[in-house]
Design a protein around this motif. Structure first.
Motif, short mmCIF file in Angstrom:
data_model
loop_
_atom_site.label_atom_id
_atom_site.label_comp_id
_atom_site.label_asym_id
_atom_site.label_seq_id
_atom_site.Cartn_x
_atom_site.Cartn_y
_atom_site.Cartn_z
N ARG A 16 0.84 -1.20 0.00
CA ARG A 16 0.00 0.00 0.00
C ARG A 16 0.88 1.25 0.00
O ARG A 16 1.81 1.36 0.79
CB ARG A 16 -0.93 0.00 1.22
N ARG A 18 0.35 5.69 -0.63
CA ARG A 18 -0.61 6.77 -0.81
C ARG A 18 -0.55 7.33 -2.24
O ARG A 18 0.51 7.35 -2.86
CB ARG A 18 -0.36 7.89 0.19
N GLU A 20 -0.71 10.37 -3.31
CA GLU A 20 0.19 11.51 -3.41
C GLU A 20 1.64 11.06 -3.52
O GLU A 20 2.44 11.64 -4.27
CB GLU A 20 0.03 12.44 -2.20
N ASP A 21 2.00 9.99 -2.80
CA ASP A 21 3.37 9.48 -2.86
C ASP A 21 3.64 8.80 -4.20
O ASP A 21 4.76 8.85 -4.72
CB ASP A 21 3.61 8.51 -1.71
N TRP A 110 5.53 7.35 2.37
CA TRP A 110 5.07 6.27 3.24
C TRP A 110 4.70 5.07 2.38
O TRP A 110 4.10 5.20 1.32
CB TRP A 110 3.85 6.71 4.04
N ARG A 111 5.11 3.89 2.82
CA ARG A 111 4.73 2.65 2.15
C ARG A 111 4.61 1.56 3.19
O ARG A 111 5.27 1.59 4.24
CB ARG A 111 5.71 2.28 1.05
#
Length: 305
Positions: A16, A18, A20-21, A110-111
């Protein structure tokens, strides 16, 4: 996760990240697997997403573009032109999230799985040497060579430069942008509030209302360039019309073929026409005749009775 060649975010199955990322991964790292993930999430497949890309490209005026994938990896049927890339970039920069991401040089994302690969570093060297740079994107494949779309915002306008198969992509981009700002200057093509036409009004106290541009329309023009055509498009108006109500659009063609548009608004309010009043003497006469007629009917009934 399907294995995709070239630059990668090294996404793991079911990982997963985001949205935006993923956008930053596309712009800073050219992550082809991120492009695949975005495409399949939105459209269900690369093919379906490519069809969406082709349709949108046509909508913004692209004439030499055909996409078969979302990442630009080589395909004989996947192609575009410098002009079309500039059009696509102009449209993308209207999105503030895209513009902000395109100007970013470093980003920690973030991941959920691959926690050792979270730092993205842009390969866009224009951002480090030009304080007015607003991106945009590097690109490279062996068949295409080094390609770059760069943009600079200064003096109230933005210039976009595109170089393809260019060994010195940074130097040539800077030269093109320098030329653009040296040879072009912002000119007000249409001024806000200045009457440009009249619009017909149905059912109003007046049969027409003057219209003007909702805001100033400006363009960066070189010496000798200007407006070659103006076309007014007006809606059918029914009263009441509000002051400042949008009633159509003004479409302008510049010397180089670029097309601009600005909304047109009403310069005055037009109330609905008042219901026609009945003159008093006609009203009195009508009432008197009605009363006399009623008396005659009652008298006739009395005699018949």
């Amino acid at each position: 996760m399907q294995k995709i060649g070239g630059s990668s975010l090294h996404l793991e199955p079911a990982e997963r990240v985001r949205a935006e990322d993923l956008l930053h991964a596309l712009l800073l790292r050219s992550a082809n697997d991120a492009a695949y993930a975005v495409a399949t999430h939105i459209a269900g497949s690369q093919k379906a997403f490519a069809e969406m890309m082709n349709e949108r490209a046509k909508q913004i005026g692209c004439t030499g573009t055909h996409f078969t994938n979302p990442n630009g990896l080589h395909d004989p049927l996947h192609y575009t032109t410098a002009r079309d890339l500039a059009l696509i970039t102009r449209e993308a920069l209207r999105n503030e999230r895209f513009k902000k991401a395109a100007m970013t040089t470093r980003k920690s994302i973030w991941r959920s799985t691959n926690l050792e690969d979270t730092l993205l570093i842009s390969k866009n060297r224009l951002l480090s040497v030009d304080p007015y740079a607003v991106g945009v994107k590097t690109g490279y494949t062996k068949p295409a060579g080094h390609c770059f779309v760069g943009a600079r915002s200064r003096d109230g306008w933005t210039a976009i430069a595109v170089v393809l198969d260019c060994a010195d992509w940074l130097g040539d981009t800077r030269a093109l942008l320098d030329w653009a700002f040296a040879e072009h200057h912002v000119t007000t093509v249409v001024r806000q509030g200045v009457r440009v036409a009249s619009a017909s009004v149905v059912g109003g106290e007046r049969g027409a209302v003057s219209v003007a541009a909702a805001h100033d329309l400006k363009a960066a023009l070189a010496p000798g360039e200007g407006v070659v055509n103006m076309q007014v498009e007006l809606a059918t108006l029914s009263a009441p019309v509000r002051f400042g109500q949008e009633v159509g659009a003004l479409r302008i063609t510049l010397t180089g073929g670029d097309e601009l548009s600005v909304p047109l608004v009403a310069l005055a309010a037009v109330p609905s026409a008042a219901a026609q009043s009945v003159p008093f003497h006609w009203l009195w006469t009508t009432m008197a005749m009605t009363l006399v007629g009623a008396g005659v009917v009652l008298l006739a009934r009395a005699r018949n009775g």
